[in-house]
Design a protein around this motif. Structure first.
Motif, PDB file in Angstrom:
ATOM      1  N   ARG A  74      -1.241  12.842  17.971  1.00  0.00           N
ATOM      2  CA  ARG A  74      -1.477  13.661  16.781  1.00  0.00           C
ATOM      3  C   ARG A  74      -0.197  14.407  16.388  1.00  0.00           C
ATOM      4  O   ARG A  74       0.156  14.481  15.216  1.00  0.00           O
ATOM      5  CB  ARG A  74      -2.609  14.650  17.052  1.00  0.00           C
ATOM      6  N   GLN A  75       0.513  14.927  17.380  1.00  0.00           N
ATOM      7  CA  GLN A  75       1.766  15.633  17.108  1.00  0.00           C
ATOM      8  C   GLN A  75       2.804  14.669  16.525  1.00  0.00           C
ATOM      9  O   GLN A  75       3.494  15.010  15.556  1.00  0.00           O
ATOM     10  CB  GLN A  75       2.290  16.270  18.389  1.00  0.00           C
ATOM     11  N   ASN A  76       2.903  13.463  17.091  1.00  0.00           N
ATOM     12  CA  ASN A  76       3.845  12.477  16.573  1.00  0.00           C
ATOM     13  C   ASN A  76       3.490  12.075  15.149  1.00  0.00           C
ATOM     14  O   ASN A  76       4.383  11.917  14.302  1.00  0.00           O
ATOM     15  CB  ASN A  76       3.880  11.232  17.469  1.00  0.00           C
ATOM     16  N   ALA A  80       5.781  12.579  11.838  1.00  0.00           N
ATOM     17  CA  ALA A  80       6.103  11.452  10.964  1.00  0.00           C
ATOM     18  C   ALA A  80       5.653  11.742   9.540  1.00  0.00           C
ATOM     19  O   ALA A  80       6.384  11.441   8.575  1.00  0.00           O
ATOM     20  CB  ALA A  80       5.441  10.179  11.479  1.00  0.00           C
ATOM     21  N   THR A  81       4.479  12.340   9.394  1.00  0.00           N
ATOM     22  CA  THR A  81       3.987  12.689   8.062  1.00  0.00           C
ATOM     23  C   THR A  81       4.885  13.728   7.408  1.00  0.00           C
ATOM     24  O   THR A  81       5.201  13.624   6.212  1.00  0.00           O
ATOM     25  CB  THR A  81       2.547  13.220   8.158  1.00  0.00           C
ATOM     26  N   GLN A  83       8.030  14.220   8.020  1.00  0.00           N
ATOM     27  CA  GLN A  83       9.296  13.568   7.700  1.00  0.00           C
ATOM     28  C   GLN A  83       9.156  12.734   6.425  1.00  0.00           C
ATOM     29  O   GLN A  83      10.031  12.779   5.546  1.00  0.00           O
ATOM     30  CB  GLN A  83       9.733  12.681   8.862  1.00  0.00           C
ATOM     31  N   LEU A  84       8.054  11.990   6.307  1.00  0.00           N
ATOM     32  CA  LEU A  84       7.829  11.198   5.100  1.00  0.00           C
ATOM     33  C   LEU A  84       7.640  12.089   3.880  1.00  0.00           C
ATOM     34  O   LEU A  84       8.105  11.763   2.787  1.00  0.00           O
ATOM     35  CB  LEU A  84       6.624  10.276   5.280  1.00  0.00           C
ATOM     36  N   ALA A  85       6.965  13.219   4.055  1.00  0.00           N
ATOM     37  CA  ALA A  85       6.784  14.148   2.936  1.00  0.00           C
ATOM     38  C   ALA A  85       8.138  14.711   2.488  1.00  0.00           C
ATOM     39  O   ALA A  85       8.395  14.843   1.291  1.00  0.00           O
ATOM     40  CB  ALA A  85       5.844  15.274   3.335  1.00  0.00           C
ATOM     41  N   ALA A  86       9.015  15.024   3.453  1.00  0.00           N
ATOM     42  CA  ALA A  86      10.349  15.524   3.094  1.00  0.00           C
ATOM     43  C   ALA A  86      11.150  14.450   2.367  1.00  0.00           C
ATOM     44  O   ALA A  86      11.839  14.746   1.372  1.00  0.00           O
ATOM     45  CB  ALA A  86      11.086  15.982   4.352  1.00  0.00           C
ATOM     46  N   GLN A  87      11.049  13.195   2.830  1.00  0.00           N
ATOM     47  CA  GLN A  87      11.744  12.106   2.141  1.00  0.00           C
ATOM     48  C   GLN A  87      11.202  11.927   0.729  1.00  0.00           C
ATOM     49  O   GLN A  87      11.960  11.728  -0.223  1.00  0.00           O
ATOM     50  CB  GLN A  87      11.588  10.795   2.919  1.00  0.00           C
ATOM     51  N   CYS A  88       9.896  12.014   0.599  1.00  0.00           N
ATOM     52  CA  CYS A  88       9.272  11.881  -0.725  1.00  0.00           C
ATOM     53  C   CYS A  88       9.711  13.012  -1.642  1.00  0.00           C
ATOM     54  O   CYS A  88      10.033  12.781  -2.812  1.00  0.00           O
ATOM     55  CB  CYS A  88       7.758  11.861  -0.586  1.00  0.00           C
ATOM     56  N   ASP A  89       9.732  14.243  -1.109  1.00  0.00           N
ATOM     57  CA  ASP A  89      10.181  15.383  -1.916  1.00  0.00           C
ATOM     58  C   ASP A  89      11.625  15.199  -2.356  1.00  0.00           C
ATOM     59  O   ASP A  89      11.983  15.529  -3.504  1.00  0.00           O
ATOM     60  CB  ASP A  89      10.036  16.685  -1.123  1.00  0.00           C
ATOM     61  N   ALA A  90      12.466  14.676  -1.468  1.00  0.00           N
ATOM     62  CA  ALA A  90      13.872  14.448  -1.822  1.00  0.00           C
ATOM     63  C   ALA A  90      13.982  13.394  -2.920  1.00  0.00           C
ATOM     64  O   ALA A  90      14.779  13.545  -3.857  1.00  0.00           O
ATOM     65  CB  ALA A  90      14.652  14.017  -0.589  1.00  0.00           C
ATOM     66  N   ARG A  91      13.185  12.330  -2.800  1.00  0.00           N
ATOM     67  CA  ARG A  91      13.231  11.288  -3.833  1.00  0.00           C
ATOM     68  C   ARG A  91      12.707  11.811  -5.160  1.00  0.00           C
ATOM     69  O   ARG A  91      13.243  11.471  -6.226  1.00  0.00           O
ATOM     70  CB  ARG A  91      12.421  10.081  -3.380  1.00  0.00           C
TER      71      ARG A  91
END
Length: 136
Positions: A74-76, A80-81, A83-91
Motif C-alpha cells: 500500500r505504501q509503495n 507510485a501514485t 509520483q505519477l500525480a507529480a508527473q501529471c501536474d508537471a505535464r
C-alpha cells in the motif's frame, strides 16, 4: 449356633469385602476406572488444545506477515501514485505554459501596410520553440 452362622456367612462376607476392594481399586470397573477414563480424556483434550493453540499461533503469525506485506504494498502504491500525480501536474503546467505562448502567437495583432492589408511575417523561431517546448 453363632459359630455355625459365622462359618456360613464368613465366605460371603469375605467375598463382599473382596468385591468392594476390587470395585474401588480395579482400573477396569468402578470409580477407579471412571477416574482413569477422565484422566485420559483430560490428557487428550489438553493435547488437542495445545495443538489448536499452536495452529492458531501459526495462523496469527502468517496473518501478521501478510498484513506487513500488504502495508508495504500500500505504501509503495501510494508513493507510485504520488509520483505519477507529480508527473501529471508537471505535464499539465508545461501544457498550460505552452498554451499561453501559443495564445500569444495566435492573438498577436498583425501589422498592416499602407493599404490596410496585413503584412505576412514569420513567427519568431525562439517563440515557436518556447510554444512547443516551454521551459520549466
Amino acid at each position: 449356633m453363632i459359630r455355625a452362622a459365622l462359618t456360613v456367612v464368613a465366605p460371603w462376607a469375605l467375598a463382599a469385602v473382596v468385591g468392594a476392594l476390587l470395585w474401588t481399586w480395579t482400573p477396569l470397573v468402578g470409580p477407579a476406572a471412571r477416574y482413569a477414563r477422565l484422566e485420559s480424556d483430560r490428557d487428550a483434550k489438553a493435547a488437542a488444545a495445545k495443538a489448536w493453540e499452536a495452529h492458531a499461533r501459526g495462523w496469527m503469525a502468517s496473518f501478521l506477515a501478510a498484513e506487513g506485506i500488504r502495508r508495504d504494498e500500500r505504501q509503495n502504491s501510494r508513493m507510485a501514485t504520488d509520483q505519477l500525480a507529480a508527473q501529471c501536474d508537471a505535464r499539465v503546467a508545461q501544457a498550460r505554459q505552452s498554451s499561453r505562448v501559443i495564445e500569444r502567437i495566435v492573438t498577436k495583432e498583425p501589422t498592416y501596410d499602407e493599404t490596410r492589408c496585413p503584412v505576412r511575417s514569420l513567427v519568431d523561431p525562439g517563440e515557436l520553440r518556447r510554444a512547443l517546448q516551454p521551459a520549466d
